[in-house]
Design a protein around this motif. Structure first.
Motif, PDB file in Angstrom:
ATOM      1  N   GLU A  73     -16.611  33.987 -38.117  1.00  0.00           N
ATOM      2  CA  GLU A  73     -17.126  33.671 -39.338  1.00  0.00           C
ATOM      3  C   GLU A  73     -17.392  34.930 -40.059  1.00  0.00           C
ATOM      4  OE1 GLU A  73     -17.806  32.379 -36.274  1.00  0.00           O
ATOM      5  OE2 GLU A  73     -16.935  30.583 -36.621  1.00  0.00           O
TER       6      GLU A  73
ATOM      7  N   ALA B 159     -14.088  36.419 -41.776  1.00  0.00           N
ATOM      8  CA  ALA B 159     -13.730  35.654 -42.664  1.00  0.00           C
ATOM      9  C   ALA B 159     -14.500  35.820 -44.099  1.00  0.00           C
ATOM     10  CB  ALA B 159     -13.447  33.970 -42.458  1.00  0.00           C
ATOM     11  N   GLU B 160     -15.849  35.856 -43.688  1.00  0.00           N
ATOM     12  CA  GLU B 160     -16.863  35.927 -44.969  1.00  0.00           C
ATOM     13  C   GLU B 160     -16.560  37.404 -45.550  1.00  0.00           C
ATOM     14  OE1 GLU B 160     -21.695  36.144 -45.829  1.00  0.00           O
ATOM     15  OE2 GLU B 160     -20.860  35.466 -43.802  1.00  0.00           O
TER      16      GLU B 160
ATOM     17  N   GLU C 212     -13.447  37.284 -47.729  1.00  0.00           N
ATOM     18  CA  GLU C 212     -13.650  36.554 -48.921  1.00  0.00           C
ATOM     19  C   GLU C 212     -14.538  37.331 -49.882  1.00  0.00           C
ATOM     20  OE1 GLU C 212     -15.304  32.261 -50.601  1.00  0.00           O
ATOM     21  OE2 GLU C 212     -15.631  32.824 -48.400  1.00  0.00           O
TER      22      GLU C 212
ATOM     23  N   HIS D 129     -13.375  27.870 -50.571  1.00  0.00           N
ATOM     24  CA  HIS D 129     -13.870  29.022 -49.716  1.00  0.00           C
ATOM     25  C   HIS D 129     -13.932  28.534 -48.311  1.00  0.00           C
ATOM     26  CE1 HIS D 129     -17.906  28.179 -48.083  1.00  0.00           C
ATOM     27  NE2 HIS D 129     -17.803  27.422 -49.203  1.00  0.00           N
TER      28      HIS D 129
ATOM     29  N   ARG E 231     -11.185  30.400 -45.676  1.00  0.00           N
ATOM     30  CA  ARG E 231     -11.707  31.054 -44.378  1.00  0.00           C
ATOM     31  C   ARG E 231     -10.988  30.528 -43.159  1.00  0.00           C
ATOM     32  NH1 ARG E 231     -18.255  31.686 -45.330  1.00  0.00           N
ATOM     33  NH2 ARG E 231     -18.183  32.735 -47.250  1.00  0.00           N
TER      34      ARG E 231
END
Length: 204
Positions: A163, A166-167, A170, A189, A193
């Motif tokens: 997580e 992916a954050e 982004e 978003h 992700r």
């Protein structure tokens, strides 16, 4: 005497029949083995990397100097992970319709990448490079080859969970794209992700 000869002949015939039958059964097995080729075992470091492909990658280095072999393997692992990240980012942008040809420039003009004498590929590479900075070596193995060269396997891993990865992707992307594309990314978003992780092999 004739009886003994007859028995011997029968026994010999039975032996020939068994031998021929055995050879016919074994032949296909030999062909199958040849068709499959020789099975090569993975190094434990490679197996470890495959357990979590979204966060890990592996490299192989070979050199007469042990330290150089290890450094080469680590560099190859980082390069492989960066390439995988670039492909995942491009795929995720396509799936969420985020346009990578729009460069942030400044929030008023939203200059295009071409205006900045660059390409969208440079943008993606810069994001991957930032992510790779947040990796470290987690597992390695070494072998001394017959030619006296060292062969190293090195696995690198992102310092965080899926997580967070992916954050971070982004967040880095938002800083580099035009305002209208940033707004689109914020709306989608979660899909973005999930796409990043899917394209990196998460859950496989």
């Amino acid at each position: 005497m004739k009886k003994i000869i007859a028995i011997s002949a029968a026994a010999f015939s039975a032996f020939l029949f068994t031998a021929c039958g055995t050879s016919k059964v074994q032949a296909p097995s030999s062909n199958v083995s040849s068709a499959l080729g020789q099975r090569v075992e993975l190094d434990p470091v490679q197996e470890y990397a495959e357990m979590n492909p979204a966060l890990r990658d592996v490299g192989i280095g070979q050199h007469f100097k042990e330290a150089t072999a290890k450094n080469l393997a680590a560099a190859q692992a980082r390069g492989a992970y960066a390439s995988a990240l670039q492909a995942a980012i491009i795929a995720a942008c396509e799936e969420t319709s985020v346009d990578l040809t729009q460069y942030a420039g400044d929030d008023e003009t939203g200059k295009t990448v071409s205006d900045q004498s660059s390409e969208s590929g440079d943008l993606v590479r810069s994001i991957a490079a930032e992510i790779v900075k947040n990796t470290h070596t987690v597992k390695s193995s070494k072998n001394l080859l017959p030619n006296k060269q060292w062969k190293y396997y090195v696995c690198i891993e992102f310092m965080g969970n899926a997580e967070q990865l992916a954050e971070d992707v982004e967040k880095n992307l938002k800083e580099k794209i035009a305002p209208q594309q940033r707004a689109k990314l914020e709306q989608r978003h979660e899909k973005f992700r999930q796409s990043i992780l899917k394209n990196l092999g998460q859950g496989k």
